[in-house]
Design an enzyme around this catalytic site. Structure first.
Site, PDB file in Angstrom:
ATOM      1  N   GLY A  71      -6.868  10.460  57.508  1.00  0.00           N
ATOM      2  CA  GLY A  71      -5.819  10.682  56.519  1.00  0.00           C
ATOM      3  C   GLY A  71      -5.592  12.161  56.236  1.00  0.00           C
ATOM      4  N   THR A  72      -6.654  12.916  56.120  1.00  0.00           N
ATOM      5  CA  THR A  72      -6.526  14.332  55.779  1.00  0.00           C
ATOM      6  C   THR A  72      -5.765  15.077  56.867  1.00  0.00           C
ATOM      7  OG1 THR A  72      -8.605  14.213  54.570  1.00  0.00           O
ATOM      8  CG2 THR A  72      -7.857  16.411  55.218  1.00  0.00           C
ATOM      9  N   HIS A 201     -10.544   3.863  58.109  1.00  0.00           N
ATOM     10  CA  HIS A 201     -11.741   3.478  57.341  1.00  0.00           C
ATOM     11  C   HIS A 201     -11.442   2.931  55.955  1.00  0.00           C
ATOM     12  CE1 HIS A 201     -12.574   6.971  54.525  1.00  0.00           C
ATOM     13  NE2 HIS A 201     -11.700   7.543  55.307  1.00  0.00           N
ATOM     14  N   THR A 237      -8.902  15.241  73.721  1.00  0.00           N
ATOM     15  CA  THR A 237      -9.098  13.932  74.351  1.00  0.00           C
ATOM     16  C   THR A 237      -9.109  12.847  73.281  1.00  0.00           C
ATOM     17  OG1 THR A 237     -10.396  14.988  76.063  1.00  0.00           O
ATOM     18  CG2 THR A 237     -10.688  12.600  75.808  1.00  0.00           C
ATOM     19  N   CYS A 325     -14.833  15.249  41.432  1.00  0.00           N
ATOM     20  CA  CYS A 325     -15.812  16.255  41.016  1.00  0.00           C
ATOM     21  C   CYS A 325     -16.982  15.634  40.282  1.00  0.00           C
ATOM     22  CB  CYS A 325     -15.171  17.275  40.085  1.00  0.00           C
ATOM     23  SG  CYS A 325     -14.127  18.433  40.944  1.00  0.00           S
TER      24      CYS A 325
END
Ligand SMILES: *Cc1c(COP(=O)(O)O)cnc(C)c1O
Length: 408
Positions: A71-72, A201, A237, A325
């Protein structure tokens, strides 16, 4: 002791059927998908079949799916890739205050690079106002990036309306759909989505593999240069076993989406209603109905969410505060702050996030333990009324610490 996992917005168990599908691609069918020989062709065919499954889940064409590491990376490629390739059209980006850090920190970086970013506020339930959005969009706006559903509080954003308005203005619409995929129906054409990020995930696939949908004609600048894989947008790859797992996981999630959503909703509603009715000074964060089927997010006054997580953990329940956090500093999450929740109150937050693998029996076990733990912590807490907070005279204005805790 119970061992019950209620942190599915952070990550999910890989479905054993997904693992089974992936295994041969490590040990037998290990070819490089770019190779011309039989091993390579076998890997290529598996990869393209996965691409079709991902495309089908969002009503896209498989030609428009780029595989990434998650996602990032998909958010970064969408946002940085688009604005860097289209600077000549304008320099204004619109996002909102409750986005995932993958989007927020990318936008903050781009501000330093000379782009102008509007961070739309949200209401007390975490919803972006379409009216505010209409006021913010201008001829200078090139990209709008609003998440489909929030990872902390579960609010489903009005992404369809925002997509339609963005289209009318001729700007490009990106959505971080990481939490929504397999839970909220999405069709990139009907919903006017030009770029969409997802990651395996979060729906029982493996970690480290995701995808970005890129509408035909939307130009991106690559972030990684190399051998020209994935239409030159993402060299390296391809992670064939991971991609096979992503394909299987999304296919399984979509095949039984309605059934799974109904099942999770029933558990979620029980999780929301029971504590709010029986525990004093308890509240729900996020929208009551426009909400992910798997998210319950509470606030309990006069206790610390971190203590609650640890106590629940000792009793075998894995939950989260939902704030990135949580363990490193006492700064409240940017999402709760954006809702206008007082800092003292946001500390008592708890996120319970479900998957299709949870059961009503697990929910019932949790609901027996939760009030006991809350009562025990309140008993020990020196803070029993709002006045106690001001008596402590805490300095709430310390420098914000970097967030390193991976929570979602
Ligand atoms: C988990 C999550 C991400 C990050 O996905 P990764 O695959 O872990 O990089 C991005 N956005 C949202 C809304 C998420 O929940």
């Amino acid at each position: 002791m119970a061992k019950i996992y209620f942190d599915n917005s952070a990550t999910t168990q890989v479905d054993p059927e997904v693992v089974k599908e992936m295994l041969p691609y490590f040990t037998e069918k290990y070819g490089n998908a770019s190779s011309l020989h039989a091993f390579g062709r076998e890997a290529y065919i598996a990869m393209e079949s996965a691409r079709e499954k991902v495309a089908k889940a969002i009503g896209a064409s498989s030609k428009d799916i780029i595989f990434t590491s998650g996602g990032t990376e998909s958010d970064n490629l969408a946002i940085q890739g688009y604005v860097n390739a289209n600077k000549d059209k304008g320099k204004h980006i619109i996002t909102c205050m409750v986005e995932h850090h993958a989007v927020l920190n990318t936008c903050q970086f781009l501000e330093k690079e000379g782009f102008r970013v509007t961070y739309l506020p949200v209401d007390a339930e975490g919803m972006v106002s379409v009216e505010e959005f209409k006021k913010a969009i201008t001829k200078e706006t090139i990209l709008v990036t609003i998440m489909a559903a929030n990872n902390e509080i579960g609010t489903i954003e009005p992404f369809r309306e925002i997509g339609a308005i963005t289209r009318e203005h001729g700007a490009v619409f990106h959505t971080d759909a990481v939490q929504a995929i397999t839970k909220v129906p999405i069709d990139v054409n009907k919903d006017n989505i030009d770029l969409l990020a997802l990651t395996a995930h979060k729906f029982h696939g493996p970690k480290g593999v995701g995808a970005l949908y890129v509408r035909k004609g939307v130009r991106l600048k690559a972030q990684v240069y190399g051998g020209g894989h994935e239409r030159g947008l993402r060299s390296s790859t391809e992670n064939v076993p991971g991609i096979v797992g992503l394909g299987k996981a999304i296919e399984m999630g979509m095949a039984k989406m309605d059934e799974n959503v109904e099942k999770m909703k029933a558990m979620r509603d029980k999780l929301i209603e029971t504590p709010l009715a029986s525990i004093s000074y308890s509240y729900l964060n996020g929208h009551r109905t426009k909400r992910l089927c798997n998210n319950a997010h509470y606030r309990f006054d006069f206790i610390e969410g971190e203590s609650l997580i640890l106590q629940l953990d000792m009793k075998g329940f894995a939950a989260s505060t939902g704030s990135a956090c949580s363990t490193k500093s006492l700064e409240p999450s940017h999402v709760l702050t954006a809702l206008g929740i007082r800092q003292e109150q946001s500390h008592g937050s708890l996120r319970v996030s479900l998957s299709r693998m949870n059961t009503m029996d697990e929910v019932k076990q949790f609901l027996e333990v939760l009030p006991v733990v809350v009562a025990q912590l309140r008993e020990m807490s020196p803070i029993k009324t709002w006045d106690d907070y001001s008596l402590r005279g805490e300095d709430h204005h310390e420098e914000e610490e970097e967030c390193h805790t991976a929570n979602e």
